[in-house]
Design a protein around this motif. Structure first.
Motif: not given
Length: 325
Positions: A121-128, A130-134, A138-143
């Motif tokens: 889930y930490d797609l940009n590897k910033d050690n956080k 973000a809600w948009e990453e999650y 998780t829901y990108g394919y559905y959206l």
């Protein structure tokens, strides 16, 4: 099933309560996930084969992995675990030492669960995270492909879960920057472990069980969440017992339904220490000489309660430092 909805989860700090997160590689199709954290309520209930005790003592995933061990291997590894639990090295396990061990097992499970999914889930590897990453993971394919979700049940599930996850994420995000630190993400995945998340746990429980959406849980809704009488026959004895539990102990103000306060009292009881209760249970069942503590011999003589032949493969764990647990 036993009193207190023990069938929901392990000792109330249910090792099954973790969200079943879908690894997001390649934006695979989302999979329905467990909809709410289920901390469950209070009382000890042995499942067949001491499964309850095995999961409390070892952790759910580790307890399952013990399926590969023989009784001899189980006893040998249990002996090594006993040595680690005995903090003061006096040759006895006290209730306090067992309680501390059980709590360490739970804590380890939670943080290992978070570590396992963090990189997904930490797609940009910033050690956080973000809600948009999650959301994208998780829901990108559905959206992006809503037309593929023609089934009304699937559509309802994902439409319901997205705003629900967002609400839980924002509650866990204490600094309000819409980017979860590791601790905030832990609160998101395991809200039952954090004081500031308890209202979310109660609300999600209410939303899932309250089928008529009147803001309360009546007795039939309470039972329906545990038992579906698909065959239309008489209810089993445990269901009748649960109805009595609802009337006697869940519905505190005797108005025929549970409000949010009563739901919290049910699933997050303030006066019940699950780890302590399990520790006391293990001592009571194994303490042959009734001195309120266990020798290694007493534990090994009752090895089937602690680990059985279905216990945990602690080979890897035994190489860790004690402080890691």
């Amino acid at each position: 099933m036993g009193s207190g909805g023990a069938g929901w989860c392990l000792a109330g700090w249910c090792l099954a309560l973790a969200l079943l997160l879908l690894p997001p590689a390649g934006l695979g199709k989302p999979t329905a996930r467990q909809e709410r954290a289920r901390p469950g309520a209070a009382q000890h209930e042995d499942r067949p084969g001491f499964q309850y005790d095995h999961e409390a003592f070892l952790g759910k995933e580790e307890a399952r992995s013990f399926d590969q061990l023989s009784p001899e291997e189980s006893r040998e590894r249990l002996g090594k675990i006993v040595d680690r639990i005995d903090d003061n090295k006096d040759g006895y396990l006290t209730t306090e030492e067992l309680k501390n061990w059980i709590k360490r097992v739970q804590k380890r499970y939670i943080y290992e669960n978070v570590a396992k999914v963090w990189k997904d889930y930490d797609l940009n590897k910033d050690n956080k995270i973000a809600w948009e990453e999650y959301k994208q993971a998780t829901y990108g394919y559905y959206l992006e492909n809503p037309e593929e979700f023609q089934d009304a049940t699937d559509q309802h599930s994902f439409k319901k879960m997205l705003p629900r996850d967002e609400r839980r994420f924002k509650t866990a995000d204490l600094d309000g920057d819409l980017a979860a630190t590791r601790e905030e993400f832990t609160a998101f995945l395991h809200p039952e472990e954090f004081e500031h998340m308890k209202n979310i746990v109660v609300l999600e429980t209410l939303e899932d069980i309250d089928k008529n959406e009147d803001g309360f849980v009546d007795q039939d809704e309470y039972i329906a969440d545990m038992f579906a009488n698909e065959e239309g026959g008489p209810e089993p004895d445990w269901v009748i017992t649960e109805r009595e539990q609802f009337s006697d102990f869940r519905d505190l103000n005797k108005d025929g339904k549970m409000d949010k306060e009563e739901i919290q009292h049910w699933i997050l009881p303030q006066d019940y220490d699950h780890a302590l209760a399990e520790a006391r249970h293990l001592v009571y069942e194994s303490d042959v000489d009734k001195d309120q503590k266990l020798t290694k011999e007493e534990v090994l003589d009752n090895w089937n309660m602690f680990v059985g032949s279905q216990a945990t493969n602690y080979g890897e764990d035994l190489t860790r430092n004690h402080d890691e647990l």
